[in-house]
Scaffold this active site. Structure first.
Site, PDB file in Angstrom:
ATOM      1  CB  SER A 102      -0.867  -0.032   1.261  1.00 47.91           C
ATOM      2  OG  SER A 102      -1.479   1.208   1.465  1.00 47.91           O
TER       3      SER A 102
ATOM      4  CE1 TYR B 274      -3.690  -2.669   5.728  1.00 46.30           C
ATOM      5  CE2 TYR B 274      -3.206  -0.402   5.064  1.00 46.30           C
ATOM      6  CZ  TYR B 274      -3.527  -1.710   4.735  1.00 46.30           C
ATOM      7  OH  TYR B 274      -3.683  -2.056   3.420  1.00 46.30           O
TER       8      TYR B 274
ATOM      9  CE  LYS C 134      -1.440  -4.636   3.546  1.00 47.27           C
ATOM     10  NZ  LYS C 134      -1.741  -5.881   2.854  1.00 47.27           N
TER      11      LYS C 134
HETATM   12  P1  NAD Z   1     -10.915  -7.219   1.454  1.00 47.54           P
HETATM   13  O1  NAD Z   1     -11.111  -7.183   2.907  1.00 47.54           O
HETATM   14  O2  NAD Z   1     -12.107  -7.068   0.577  1.00 47.54           O
HETATM   15  O3  NAD Z   1     -10.140  -8.559   1.025  1.00 47.54           O
HETATM   16  C1  NAD Z   1      -9.281  -9.240   1.900  1.00 47.54           C
HETATM   17  C2  NAD Z   1      -9.722 -10.685   1.923  1.00 47.54           C
HETATM   18  O4  NAD Z   1      -8.848 -11.415   2.791  1.00 47.54           O
HETATM   19  C3  NAD Z   1     -11.141 -10.869   2.462  1.00 47.54           C
HETATM   20  O5  NAD Z   1     -11.907 -11.650   1.570  1.00 47.54           O
HETATM   21  C4  NAD Z   1     -10.950 -11.589   3.789  1.00 47.54           C
HETATM   22  O6  NAD Z   1     -12.017 -12.450   4.107  1.00 47.54           O
HETATM   23  C5  NAD Z   1      -9.637 -12.305   3.565  1.00 47.54           C
HETATM   24  N1  NAD Z   1      -8.887 -12.574   4.802  1.00 47.54           N
HETATM   25  C6  NAD Z   1      -8.628 -11.723   5.818  1.00 47.54           C
HETATM   26  N2  NAD Z   1      -7.921 -12.348   6.774  1.00 47.54           N
HETATM   27  C7  NAD Z   1      -7.710 -13.621   6.355  1.00 47.54           C
HETATM   28  C8  NAD Z   1      -7.044 -14.743   6.898  1.00 47.54           C
HETATM   29  N3  NAD Z   1      -6.447 -14.680   8.094  1.00 47.54           N
HETATM   30  N4  NAD Z   1      -7.010 -15.891   6.190  1.00 47.54           N
HETATM   31  C9  NAD Z   1      -7.622 -15.970   4.973  1.00 47.54           C
HETATM   32  N5  NAD Z   1      -8.299 -14.944   4.423  1.00 47.54           N
HETATM   33  C10 NAD Z   1      -8.333 -13.775   5.101  1.00 47.54           C
HETATM   34  O7  NAD Z   1      -9.827  -6.097   1.098  1.00 47.54           O
HETATM   35  P2  NAD Z   1      -9.344  -5.550  -0.303  1.00 47.54           P
HETATM   36  O8  NAD Z   1      -9.720  -4.114  -0.361  1.00 47.54           O
HETATM   37  O9  NAD Z   1      -9.720  -6.459  -1.384  1.00 47.54           O
HETATM   38  O10 NAD Z   1      -7.773  -5.591  -0.066  1.00 47.54           O
HETATM   39  C11 NAD Z   1      -6.998  -6.698  -0.453  1.00 47.54           C
HETATM   40  C12 NAD Z   1      -5.562  -6.461  -0.029  1.00 47.54           C
HETATM   41  O11 NAD Z   1      -5.095  -5.240  -0.596  1.00 47.54           O
HETATM   42  C13 NAD Z   1      -5.374  -6.320   1.477  1.00 47.54           C
HETATM   43  O12 NAD Z   1      -4.187  -6.965   1.840  1.00 47.54           O
HETATM   44  C14 NAD Z   1      -5.251  -4.826   1.685  1.00 47.54           C
HETATM   45  O13 NAD Z   1      -4.483  -4.511   2.818  1.00 47.54           O
HETATM   46  C15 NAD Z   1      -4.557  -4.402   0.411  1.00 47.54           C
HETATM   47  N6  NAD Z   1      -4.804  -3.009   0.046  1.00 47.54           N
HETATM   48  C16 NAD Z   1      -6.092  -2.565  -0.089  1.00 47.54           C
HETATM   49  C17 NAD Z   1      -6.318  -1.226  -0.417  1.00 47.54           C
HETATM   50  C18 NAD Z   1      -7.721  -0.689  -0.538  1.00 47.54           C
HETATM   51  O14 NAD Z   1      -7.894   0.538  -0.529  1.00 47.54           O
HETATM   52  N7  NAD Z   1      -8.744  -1.526  -0.667  1.00 47.54           N
HETATM   53  C19 NAD Z   1      -5.242  -0.372  -0.624  1.00 47.54           C
HETATM   54  C20 NAD Z   1      -3.948  -0.872  -0.486  1.00 47.54           C
HETATM   55  C21 NAD Z   1      -3.740  -2.195  -0.153  1.00 47.54           C
HETATM   56  C1  WQD Z   2      -9.938   9.369   0.902  1.00 47.19           C
HETATM   57  C2  WQD Z   2     -10.258  10.828   1.158  1.00 47.19           C
HETATM   58  C3  WQD Z   2     -10.642  11.343   3.475  1.00 47.19           C
HETATM   59  C4  WQD Z   2     -14.324   9.014   3.902  1.00 47.19           C
HETATM   60  C5  WQD Z   2      -7.097   4.598   3.303  1.00 47.19           C
HETATM   61  C6  WQD Z   2      -5.975   3.927   4.037  1.00 47.19           C
HETATM   62  C7  WQD Z   2      -4.918   3.460   3.088  1.00 47.19           C
HETATM   63  C8  WQD Z   2      -5.489   2.658   1.922  1.00 47.19           C
HETATM   64  C9  WQD Z   2      -6.716   3.274   1.326  1.00 47.19           C
HETATM   65  C10 WQD Z   2      -5.139   0.320   2.287  1.00 47.19           C
HETATM   66  C11 WQD Z   2      -9.559  11.397   2.394  1.00 47.19           C
HETATM   67  C12 WQD Z   2     -11.895  11.581   2.660  1.00 47.19           C
HETATM   68  C13 WQD Z   2     -13.184   9.608   3.406  1.00 47.19           C
HETATM   69  C14 WQD Z   2     -15.446   9.822   4.238  1.00 47.19           C
HETATM   70  C15 WQD Z   2     -14.197  11.773   3.528  1.00 47.19           C
HETATM   71  N1  WQD Z   2      -5.889   1.340   2.292  1.00 47.19           N
HETATM   72  N2  WQD Z   2     -13.120  10.969   3.225  1.00 47.19           N
HETATM   73  N3  WQD Z   2     -15.320  11.174   4.032  1.00 47.19           N
HETATM   74  O1  WQD Z   2      -7.479   7.767   3.667  1.00 47.19           O
HETATM   75  O2  WQD Z   2      -6.439   7.720   1.374  1.00 47.19           O
HETATM   76  O3  WQD Z   2      -6.557   5.686   2.622  1.00 47.19           O
HETATM   77  O4  WQD Z   2      -7.619   3.676   2.354  1.00 47.19           O
HETATM   78  O5  WQD Z   2      -3.956   0.243   2.176  1.00 47.19           O
HETATM   79  O6  WQD Z   2      -4.030   2.738   3.841  1.00 47.19           O
HETATM   80  O7  WQD Z   2      -5.417   4.859   4.945  1.00 47.19           O
HETATM   81  O8  WQD Z   2      -8.678   6.656   1.733  1.00 47.19           O
HETATM   82  O9  WQD Z   2     -11.008   6.469   1.032  1.00 47.19           O
HETATM   83  O10 WQD Z   2     -10.480   6.604   3.500  1.00 47.19           O
HETATM   84  O11 WQD Z   2     -10.172   8.622   2.097  1.00 47.19           O
HETATM   85  O12 WQD Z   2     -14.146  12.993   3.377  1.00 47.19           O
HETATM   86  O13 WQD Z   2     -16.494   9.354   4.698  1.00 47.19           O
HETATM   87  O14 WQD Z   2     -11.662  10.954   1.417  1.00 47.19           O
HETATM   88  O15 WQD Z   2     -10.497  12.333   4.458  1.00 47.19           O
HETATM   89  O16 WQD Z   2      -9.228  12.727   2.093  1.00 47.19           O
HETATM   90  P1  WQD Z   2      -7.262   7.061   2.423  1.00 47.19           P
HETATM   91  P2  WQD Z   2     -10.153   6.997   2.133  1.00 47.19           P
END
Ligand code: NAD
Ligand code: WQD
Length: 340
Positions: free
Chosen positions: A124, A148, A152
């Protein structure tokens, strides 16, 4: 290739599953369903016309993972499984170290014992922390500001050591910026459990009427319109970056980190406006205090993704909003109505 996808029943995992199968690979999903949905995998089966096996279990359970590896013999892993809520990671950090770090350690141990040498990991942009310059490139110092983000970074470091120990091993950590959107079919999308933490699912819930208003967290940032600015990218573009990473792993040694973003920032107000056009009605908003721990603005330098993977984002903000709206309007309660 045979690919094992951890977390493939989740948001990004299910979209990647579609692209992996479309690229001609075979896939097995491992997911504990703590935040994933059986229905998501079933819908991917329908979308791709292929029968996908979902093995329900926890990545921390070594004997469970061993049995899957023995049966399926994957040649590579795409590792999404983990916990991802920043606020929850502050309240309950040990759960994050256990699932994200310890879970990844168990997975790598099993890969090692089963001679599976290639892995793509969901990292991330949050690993960078306070921007010292923008756009963030991969050489920007890493200093995550919450548990978190630290989990990562720890997994990235573990992948560096794991892959350095054997020249056959290779690993890519994709540092995602802000993935949003849904598959254009409207069959799969993001279905957070409880109140969404992230902006896009919250806007979608207000648009569909499940929530009454969007709170805009802070209107006094030093950005174009005072609201937070982020690098949103379409989840289908992100999914494709994983398929390209599988190809890149074949002729790579060691561990590489690659930003996956568009390179452009969009503010909260700009996102709301774009969504209003997509759903053809207005979205109630109220500006409230800043959210603790939020950065004003960040976006990616994505040149490395182009150079290493031949990847660049193709889908626009209009596509992101249109596809989110198709998903949310066709599935106002997400997968719930269909789950059993
Ligand atoms: P998500 O929660 O939809 O998907 C994660 C999946 O992992 C879920 O289906 C959950 O049931 C499964 N899981 C959690 N713990 C587990 C375990 N112990 N064993 C087996 N399965 C398990 O999240 P997502 O948004 O699809 O994110 C996927 C990955 O990408 C995550 O690692 C997250 O940290 C990373 N990521 C997400 C974002 C984002 O904004 N969505 C941004 C950066 C990184
Ligand atoms: C985006 C913008 C908020 C909700 C988070 C994690 C990051 C990554 C993605 C996994 C910001 C604003 C949000 C709301 C708002 N995940 N906001 N009202 O903060 O960039 O990142 O998710 O790795 O680790 O920190 O994403 O979608 O939460 O926010 O005004 O109800 O929207 O303040 O400016 P963010 P976000």
């Amino acid at each position: 290739m045979k690919i094992l996808i951890t977390g493939g029943a989740g948001y990004i995992g299910s979209h990647t599953l579609v692209e992996v199968i479309k690229a001609g690979h075979q896939a097995v999903v491992v997911d504990s369903l703590v935040n994933g949905h059986t229905e998501a995998v079933e819908r991917v089966s329908k979308l791709t016309g292929s029968d996908i096996h979902l093995a329900v279990g926890d990545i921390r359970d070594k004997s469970f993972l061993e049995s899957i590896f023995t049966e399926f013999a994957p040649e590579a892993v795409i590792h999404f499984a983990g916990l991802k809520a920043v606020g929850e990671s502050v309240e309950n950090p040990m759960a994050y170290y256990d699932v994200n770090v310890n879970g990844s350690r168990v997975l790598l141990e099993v890969m090692q014992s089963q001679n599976c040498h290639r892995i793509v990991f969901s990292s991330s942009a949050t690993v960078y922390g306070e921007p010292q310059y923008l756009p963030y490139d991969e050489n920007h110092p890493v200093a995550p500001i919450n548990p978190y983000g630290r989990t990562k970074l720890m997994v990235e470091q573990m992948l560096g050591d794991w892959s350095a120990a054997d020249p056959e091993r290779s690993a890519i950590s994709l540092r995602y910026f802000n993935p949003v959107g849904a598959h254009p079919s409207g069959l799969i999308g993001e279905d957070p459990r409880g109140r969404p933490n992230n902006l896009m699912p919250f806007i979608a819930q207000v648009a569909v009427g499940t929530s009454s208003e969007l709170q805009i967290f802070g209107g006094d940032y030093d950005t174009r319109d005072g609201t937070g600015e982020r690098d949103y990218l379409h989840v289908v573009d992100l999914a494709k970056a994983h398929v390209l990473s599988l190809n890149a792993l074949a002729d790579q040694e060691g561990h590489d980190v690659i930003n996956i973003g568009t390179g452009h920032g969009v503010t909260v107000k700009e996102m709301v406006k774009a969504f209003e056009i997509a759903c053809a009605h207005s979205i109630n908003t109220r500006t409230v205090a800043r959210r603790a721990g939020d950065l004003p603005c960040f976006f990616a330098n994505s040149e490395r993704a182009q150079a290493r993977l031949g990847w660049a984002a193709k889908l626009s903000l209009t596509d992101m909003c249109r596809d989110t709206w198709t998903w949310q309007s066709q599935n106002p309660s997400g997968y719930k109505a269909r789950e059993y």
